[in-house]
Design a protein around this motif. Sequence first.
Motif, mmCIF file in Angstrom:
data_model
loop_
_atom_site.group_PDB
_atom_site.id
_atom_site.type_symbol
_atom_site.label_atom_id
_atom_site.label_comp_id
_atom_site.label_asym_id
_atom_site.label_seq_id
_atom_site.Cartn_x
_atom_site.Cartn_y
_atom_site.Cartn_z
ATOM 1 N N ILE A 181 0.844 -1.200 0.000
ATOM 2 C CA ILE A 181 0.000 0.000 0.000
ATOM 3 C C ILE A 181 0.877 1.247 0.000
ATOM 4 C CG2 ILE A 181 -1.558 1.371 1.448
ATOM 5 C CD1 ILE A 181 -2.834 -1.361 2.312
ATOM 6 N N PHE A 182 1.841 1.289 0.922
ATOM 7 C CA PHE A 182 2.702 2.460 1.073
ATOM 8 C C PHE A 182 3.491 2.734 -0.206
ATOM 9 C CE2 PHE A 182 6.480 4.798 2.354
ATOM 10 C CZ PHE A 182 5.950 5.769 3.186
ATOM 11 N N PHE A 183 4.072 1.702 -0.784
ATOM 12 C CA PHE A 183 4.888 1.862 -1.982
ATOM 13 C C PHE A 183 4.051 2.377 -3.154
ATOM 14 C CE2 PHE A 183 7.140 0.152 -5.751
ATOM 15 C CZ PHE A 183 8.326 0.843 -5.598
ATOM 16 N N GLY A 184 2.894 1.778 -3.378
ATOM 17 C CA GLY A 184 2.030 2.211 -4.472
ATOM 18 C C GLY A 184 1.556 3.645 -4.313
ATOM 19 N N LYS A 185 1.162 3.997 -3.111
ATOM 20 C CA LYS A 185 0.675 5.351 -2.855
ATOM 21 C C LYS A 185 1.808 6.367 -2.929
ATOM 22 C CE LYS A 185 -3.390 3.858 -0.379
ATOM 23 N NZ LYS A 185 -4.453 4.535 -1.104
ATOM 24 N N ALA A 186 2.989 5.999 -2.466
ATOM 25 C CA ALA A 186 4.138 6.907 -2.544
ATOM 26 C C ALA A 186 4.462 7.236 -3.999
ATOM 27 C CB ALA A 186 5.352 6.293 -1.845
ATOM 28 N N LEU A 187 4.470 6.228 -4.844
ATOM 29 C CA LEU A 187 4.763 6.468 -6.265
ATOM 30 C C LEU A 187 3.733 7.405 -6.891
ATOM 31 C CD1 LEU A 187 5.930 2.950 -7.498
ATOM 32 C CD2 LEU A 187 7.330 4.985 -7.073
ATOM 33 N N ARG A 188 2.477 7.226 -6.537
ATOM 34 C CA ARG A 188 1.432 8.098 -7.077
ATOM 35 C C ARG A 188 1.642 9.535 -6.612
ATOM 36 N NH1 ARG A 188 -4.407 8.189 -4.893
ATOM 37 N NH2 ARG A 188 -3.165 8.522 -3.046
ATOM 38 N N TYR A 189 1.888 9.743 -5.320
ATOM 39 C CA TYR A 189 2.072 11.104 -4.806
ATOM 40 C C TYR A 189 3.347 11.752 -5.337
ATOM 41 C CZ TYR A 189 -1.939 10.922 -1.688
ATOM 42 O OH TYR A 189 -3.212 10.869 -1.188
ATOM 43 N N ILE A 190 4.388 10.974 -5.545
ATOM 44 C CA ILE A 190 5.613 11.519 -6.143
ATOM 45 C C ILE A 190 5.309 12.035 -7.546
ATOM 46 C CG2 ILE A 190 7.873 10.876 -7.092
ATOM 47 C CD1 ILE A 190 8.136 8.972 -4.615
ATOM 48 N N ALA A 191 4.587 11.242 -8.317
ATOM 49 C CA ALA A 191 4.243 11.647 -9.690
ATOM 50 C C ALA A 191 3.386 12.910 -9.685
ATOM 51 C CB ALA A 191 3.511 10.503 -10.403
ATOM 52 N N ILE A 192 2.408 12.983 -8.798
ATOM 53 C CA ILE A 192 1.553 14.157 -8.727
ATOM 54 C C ILE A 192 2.344 15.388 -8.303
ATOM 55 C CG2 ILE A 192 -0.368 15.205 -7.451
ATOM 56 C CD1 ILE A 192 -1.598 12.337 -7.366
ATOM 57 N N ALA A 193 3.172 15.241 -7.270
ATOM 58 C CA ALA A 193 3.928 16.380 -6.758
ATOM 59 C C ALA A 193 4.857 16.952 -7.822
ATOM 60 C CB ALA A 193 4.721 15.960 -5.526
ATOM 61 N N TYR A 194 5.571 16.082 -8.492
ATOM 62 C CA TYR A 194 6.524 16.573 -9.483
ATOM 63 C C TYR A 194 5.849 17.076 -10.755
ATOM 64 C CZ TYR A 194 10.310 15.584 -6.414
ATOM 65 O OH TYR A 194 11.154 15.617 -5.339
ATOM 66 N N ALA A 195 4.617 16.716 -10.971
ATOM 67 C CA ALA A 195 3.870 17.265 -12.087
ATOM 68 C C ALA A 195 3.472 18.725 -11.832
ATOM 69 C CB ALA A 195 2.610 16.436 -12.349
ATOM 70 N N PHE A 196 3.442 19.129 -10.554
ATOM 71 C CA PHE A 196 3.018 20.486 -10.207
ATOM 72 C C PHE A 196 4.149 21.381 -9.715
ATOM 73 C CE2 PHE A 196 -0.954 18.241 -10.333
ATOM 74 C CZ PHE A 196 -1.787 19.162 -10.933
ATOM 75 N N ILE A 197 5.388 20.934 -9.867
ATOM 76 C CA ILE A 197 6.525 21.779 -9.465
ATOM 77 C C ILE A 197 6.715 22.855 -10.517
ATOM 78 C CG2 ILE A 197 9.027 21.827 -9.211
ATOM 79 C CD1 ILE A 197 8.858 19.245 -7.720
#
Length: 141
Positions: A125-141
């Motif tokens: 759960i943690f790994f999958g969710k971390a990857l999603r949030y990393i992708a979202i965060a870096y899309a909005f930098i």
Amino acid sequence: MTLESLGLPGLFLSAFVSSTIAPGGSEAVLAYLVNGQRYAVEQLVIVATVGNSLGALTTWWLGLWAAKKYPAETMLSDKQRKSLSTVRQWGSWALLFSWLPVVGDGLCFAGGWLRLSLLSSLLAIFFGKALRYIAIAYAFI
């Protein structure tokens, strides 16, 4: 007052609620905070991931509780039994996709219902969710 105005606690709360049965918009809160540049992106990703993972574990525990009271064989339709069978086949690996809208909550619930290992479930759960949030965060930098 909005969750965005609450900063990190608001992000945590939004992420937690978004990962339970209740709807939420933690991705929008994360994007807003990333754009605000008040916090380090890594800090935001960690807070969102921890909150969302704990919410998913809440759903996992609900599945575990439901399995004790309501056996799958008596409560589920044929389609739902097939979904449960898929999670049974893939085990905790299926929980890597717990970040998916609509299906993710069901995967976590099924993981608890099937009594998948708590530790391996949490890691997936943690790994999958971390990857999603990393992708979202870096899309909005």
